[in-house]
Design a protein around this motif. Structure first.
Motif, PDB file in Angstrom:
ATOM      1  N   GLU A  15      -5.780   5.813  12.433  1.00  0.00           N
ATOM      2  CA  GLU A  15      -4.639   4.902  12.515  1.00  0.00           C
ATOM      3  C   GLU A  15      -3.933   4.757  11.174  1.00  0.00           C
ATOM      4  O   GLU A  15      -2.707   4.647  11.120  1.00  0.00           O
ATOM      5  CB  GLU A  15      -5.093   3.540  13.024  1.00  0.00           C
ATOM      6  CG  GLU A  15      -5.474   3.538  14.486  1.00  0.00           C
ATOM      7  CD  GLU A  15      -6.029   2.205  14.957  1.00  0.00           C
ATOM      8  OE1 GLU A  15      -6.120   1.255  14.136  1.00  0.00           O
ATOM      9  OE2 GLU A  15      -6.389   2.106  16.143  1.00  0.00           O
ATOM     10  N   GLY A  19      -0.139   5.714  10.534  1.00  0.00           N
ATOM     11  CA  GLY A  19       0.754   4.677  10.025  1.00  0.00           C
ATOM     12  C   GLY A  19       1.469   5.099   8.756  1.00  0.00           C
ATOM     13  O   GLY A  19       2.669   4.865   8.599  1.00  0.00           O
ATOM     14  N   LEU A  20       0.739   5.722   7.837  1.00  0.00           N
ATOM     15  CA  LEU A  20       1.357   6.173   6.589  1.00  0.00           C
ATOM     16  C   LEU A  20       2.391   7.260   6.848  1.00  0.00           C
ATOM     17  O   LEU A  20       3.464   7.266   6.248  1.00  0.00           O
ATOM     18  CB  LEU A  20       0.285   6.662   5.614  1.00  0.00           C
ATOM     19  CG  LEU A  20      -0.598   5.567   5.016  1.00  0.00           C
ATOM     20  CD1 LEU A  20      -1.736   6.182   4.212  1.00  0.00           C
ATOM     21  CD2 LEU A  20       0.217   4.624   4.146  1.00  0.00           C
ATOM     22  N   ALA A  22       4.099   7.581   9.499  1.00  0.00           N
ATOM     23  CA  ALA A  22       5.218   6.950  10.200  1.00  0.00           C
ATOM     24  C   ALA A  22       6.029   6.047   9.273  1.00  0.00           C
ATOM     25  O   ALA A  22       7.001   5.432   9.701  1.00  0.00           O
ATOM     26  CB  ALA A  22       4.705   6.145  11.387  1.00  0.00           C
ATOM     27  N   LYS A  24       4.779   3.368   7.522  1.00  0.00           N
ATOM     28  CA  LYS A  24       4.257   2.005   7.444  1.00  0.00           C
ATOM     29  C   LYS A  24       3.748   1.746   6.023  1.00  0.00           C
ATOM     30  O   LYS A  24       3.239   2.642   5.360  1.00  0.00           O
ATOM     31  CB  LYS A  24       3.113   1.861   8.453  1.00  0.00           C
ATOM     32  CG  LYS A  24       2.770   0.472   8.825  1.00  0.00           C
ATOM     33  CD  LYS A  24       1.760   0.488   9.970  1.00  0.00           C
ATOM     34  CE  LYS A  24       1.381  -0.900  10.369  1.00  0.00           C
ATOM     35  NZ  LYS A  24       0.354  -0.922  11.400  1.00  0.00           N
ATOM     36  N   LYS A  25       3.882   0.504   5.561  1.00  0.00           N
ATOM     37  CA  LYS A  25       3.427   0.151   4.218  1.00  0.00           C
ATOM     38  C   LYS A  25       1.895   0.142   4.149  1.00  0.00           C
ATOM     39  O   LYS A  25       1.221  -0.131   5.139  1.00  0.00           O
ATOM     40  CB  LYS A  25       3.948  -1.228   3.817  1.00  0.00           C
ATOM     41  CG  LYS A  25       5.443  -1.264   3.605  1.00  0.00           C
ATOM     42  CD  LYS A  25       5.886  -2.542   2.951  1.00  0.00           C
ATOM     43  CE  LYS A  25       5.760  -3.703   3.900  1.00  0.00           C
ATOM     44  NZ  LYS A  25       6.287  -4.962   3.366  1.00  0.00           N
ATOM     45  N   ASP A  30       1.021  -6.423   7.925  1.00  0.00           N
ATOM     46  CA  ASP A  30       0.832  -5.353   8.903  1.00  0.00           C
ATOM     47  C   ASP A  30       0.523  -4.019   8.236  1.00  0.00           C
ATOM     48  O   ASP A  30       0.681  -2.971   8.849  1.00  0.00           O
ATOM     49  CB  ASP A  30       2.084  -5.211   9.772  1.00  0.00           C
ATOM     50  CG  ASP A  30       2.329  -6.446  10.626  1.00  0.00           C
ATOM     51  OD1 ASP A  30       1.331  -7.063  11.037  1.00  0.00           O
ATOM     52  OD2 ASP A  30       3.496  -6.780  10.879  1.00  0.00           O
ATOM     53  N   GLY A  31       0.092  -4.052   6.989  1.00  0.00           N
ATOM     54  CA  GLY A  31      -0.203  -2.830   6.258  1.00  0.00           C
ATOM     55  C   GLY A  31      -1.419  -2.103   6.817  1.00  0.00           C
ATOM     56  O   GLY A  31      -2.257  -2.698   7.498  1.00  0.00           O
ATOM     57  N   VAL A  32      -1.509  -0.831   6.518  1.00  0.00           N
ATOM     58  CA  VAL A  32      -2.586  -0.025   7.081  1.00  0.00           C
ATOM     59  C   VAL A  32      -3.951  -0.365   6.486  1.00  0.00           C
ATOM     60  O   VAL A  32      -4.975  -0.113   7.122  1.00  0.00           O
ATOM     61  CB  VAL A  32      -2.297   1.489   6.941  1.00  0.00           C
ATOM     62  CG1 VAL A  32      -1.084   1.868   7.749  1.00  0.00           C
ATOM     63  CG2 VAL A  32      -2.120   1.897   5.501  1.00  0.00           C
TER      64      VAL A  32
END
Length: 127
Positions: A15, A19-20, A22, A24-25, A30-32
């Motif tokens: 995940e 996320g990275l 995509a 995402k921070k 909501d960070g990974v």
């Protein structure tokens, strides 16, 4: 005592990478890395409480676990999450990792935990 479900590192890694990629921070609410930080801090706090109870037992003080408290802590990366901390019957447990009434996770602690994980240490070794 209800056992906590083990942290699924394989799922976390998958995940986190998704996320990275995509965009995402890494940090933040909501960070990974937020679920990892929460799990590692709770594991360390449980280890501290276990050690405290063992010391009490060795000195003859009848003490044991007495549930968990919750508090919302903020990390320096801008995110916040709910942290469960254990309690003891005597009320003598004073955690060192995230002391009572501390609501902000310092940048130093956050960096140390993440760097230990990045070096391949498991939660048992870190705590």
């Amino acid at each position: 005592m209800k056992e906590k479900a083990p942290f699924d590192f394989e799922r976390f890694k998958q995940e986190a990478m998704e996320g990275l990629y995509a965009g995402k921070k890494a940090g933040g609410t909501d960070g990974v890395f937020t679920p990892l930080m929460k799990h590692l801090l709770e594991s360390m706090l449980d280890g501290e409480l276990d050690n405290h109870l063992e010391e009490d037992k060795a000195s003859g003080v009848p003490n044991r676990r007495n549930g968990k408290g919750r508090k919302t802590v903020r990390s320096m990366g801008g995110g916040s999450f709910e942290l469960e901390t254990g309690r003891d019957r005597e009320g003598s447990f004073e955690p060192k990792i995230v002391p009572k009434r501390q609501l902000i996770i310092t940048e130093e602690l956050e960096g140390n935990v993440l760097s230990m994980y990045a070096r391949g240490m498991g939660t048992r070794a870190i705590s």
